[in-house]
Enzyme design. Structure first.
Site, PDB file in Angstrom:
ATOM      1  N   SER A  52       0.812  -1.223   0.000  1.00  0.00           N
ATOM      2  CA  SER A  52       0.000   0.000   0.000  1.00  0.00           C
ATOM      3  C   SER A  52       0.847   1.276   0.000  1.00  0.00           C
ATOM      4  CB  SER A  52      -0.928   0.010   1.221  1.00  0.00           C
ATOM      5  OG  SER A  52      -1.577   1.252   1.343  1.00  0.00           O
ATOM      6  N   SER A  54      -0.231   3.975   1.024  1.00  0.00           N
ATOM      7  CA  SER A  54      -0.641   4.725   2.216  1.00  0.00           C
ATOM      8  C   SER A  54       0.264   4.476   3.421  1.00  0.00           C
ATOM      9  CB  SER A  54      -2.076   4.352   2.602  1.00  0.00           C
ATOM     10  OG  SER A  54      -2.973   4.666   1.569  1.00  0.00           O
ATOM     11  N   THR A  85     -16.702  -2.488  -1.962  1.00  0.00           N
ATOM     12  CA  THR A  85     -16.466  -3.610  -2.873  1.00  0.00           C
ATOM     13  C   THR A  85     -15.222  -4.409  -2.499  1.00  0.00           C
ATOM     14  OG1 THR A  85     -15.401  -2.008  -4.339  1.00  0.00           O
ATOM     15  CG2 THR A  85     -17.651  -2.659  -4.892  1.00  0.00           C
ATOM     16  N   HIS A 109     -20.256   2.525   7.268  1.00  0.00           N
ATOM     17  CA  HIS A 109     -21.377   2.391   6.342  1.00  0.00           C
ATOM     18  C   HIS A 109     -21.835   0.948   6.434  1.00  0.00           C
ATOM     19  CE1 HIS A 109     -23.981   2.801   2.948  1.00  0.00           C
ATOM     20  NE2 HIS A 109     -23.166   2.305   2.041  1.00  0.00           N
ATOM     21  N   ASP A 192     -28.750   6.097   2.964  1.00  0.00           N
ATOM     22  CA  ASP A 192     -27.491   6.664   2.463  1.00  0.00           C
ATOM     23  C   ASP A 192     -27.375   6.471   0.954  1.00  0.00           C
ATOM     24  OD1 ASP A 192     -24.763   7.813   3.329  1.00  0.00           O
ATOM     25  OD2 ASP A 192     -24.176   6.084   2.124  1.00  0.00           O
TER      26      ASP A 192
END
Length: 341
Positions: A52, A54, A85, A109, A192
């Site tokens: 990653s 990040s 996903t 979420h 949402d």
């Protein structure tokens, strides 16, 4: 009956005092939750896949970064801050094998839990803390001593402490400053998705583009069309945000008010509401979720094409030139922003 609104006094940060909180992913919501919690005195680690980009960003922000599986092993509370996903594959590979009794899975979420792309074991708490705003706003509001309102939800609660943990997390990221209400995974997910598709993103962007096209096709300059259909929209929405629709109407001219109440309902009429109901039905039945998962599994072909088509719309070129004349508007490199985390 109005929902109870939880504030700072209803949440106890000490609930997280002796816990290790892992944030899996360091994107929009992930980086905001991690930084806000850290500054609230919570022990936070970051979990990322080995390659990653990040990792460097998170380390520069002062976090210890682990491979995802290791972070899950070390943590008491695990925030799955990955795209909807991508959550199922990460769950199967790195999260599920390392979930043990008493841990808490946290989401911002409800998509994966509600549509059962993730089915957690019964001996872990499953909660949601969902700020009602993008991650960079959650972060900015926190640093300014303010807070984005949020939602909490409890899906599984074998420990009987799930709500306390959810409220503590909400306080740690600043949501209880703005007010928190309790909902369910089902209600949050369906409302949402509906809001995003029909009003906030899909509805608003389609309305703006249609208005721009109508004026330009009628011979008006693209610059005038941009100002009237896009630039001024923020000013109107800010008024709504501050004082509701009636408050917005109080601040505009008599002519604008008359156009609002007499012409607006002819544009957004019963046929639009009928299509909104159809969109809501697709969300409720899982049709939208199945289609979105299939789109991801097929390599995002239609998704990428539609986004690329949108970037080529004439309103984008006109807007970029006009925004260039306004140095106070923060310039954003879309491609750079997508790769930032």
């Amino acid at each position: 009956m109005p929902a109870k609104i939880y504030s700072d006094k209803d949440a106890d940060l000490s609930v997280l005092k002796n816990k290790t909180c892992a944030v899996l992913g360091f994107g929009s919501q992930g980086h905001a939750h991690a930084l806000n919690l850290k500054e609230s005195g919570v022990k936070v680690i970051i979990g990322l896949y080995p390659g990653s980009k990040s990792r460097k960003v998170a380390e520069e922000k002062g976090f210890k970064v682990y491979d995802t599986a290791e972070a899950v092993k070390l943590a008491d509370v695990i925030f799955v801050a990955l795209p909807d996903t991508k959550q199922p594959a990460a769950y199967k590979k790195d999260i599920e094998p390392n979930l043990t009794k008493g841990k808490t899975l946290l989401f911002s979420h409800g998509f994966s839990i509600h549509f059962k792309t993730i089915v957690p074991p019964k001996d872990v708490d499953v909660i949601m803390v969902a700020p009602k705003g993008p991650g960079h706003i959650v972060r900015r509001q926190y640093t300014e001593g303010k807070g984005v309102p949020g939602l909490i939800a409890i899906y599984q609660n074998p420990s009987k402490q799930a709500k306390k943990v959810a409220l503590a997390w909400a306080k740690g990221i600043g949501c209880t400053r703005g007010g928190v209400i309790e909902t369910t995974f089902k209600e949050e997910t369906e409302t949402d998705l509906f809001g995003e598709q029909t009003v906030l993103c899909g509805g608003a962007s389609a309305l703006v583009q249609a208005g721009f096209e109508t004026l330009v096709e009628a011979g008006y300059s693209p610059e005038m069309a941009y100002f009237e259909c896009l630039h001024e929209l923020k000013l109107i929405v800010d008024l709504m945000n501050e004082a509701g629709i009636a408050g917005m109407r109080f601040s505009i001219s008599e002519t604008a008010k008359w156009g609002d109440v007499s012409v607006g309902p002819k544009i957004i009429d019963g046929s639009v509401k009928k299509r909104m109901k159809a969109a809501l039905k697709d969300i409720q039945t899982g049709k939208f979720a199945k289609g979105w998962i299939a789109e991801y599994e097929g390599g995002y072909k239609t998704y990428k094409k539609l986004l690329a088509d949108g970037e080529k719309h004439p309103i984008e070129k006109t807007g970029a030139r006009l925004r260039g004349l306004m140095p106070w508007i923060q310039k954003k490199n879309i491609k750079g922003a997508q790769a930032a985390y």
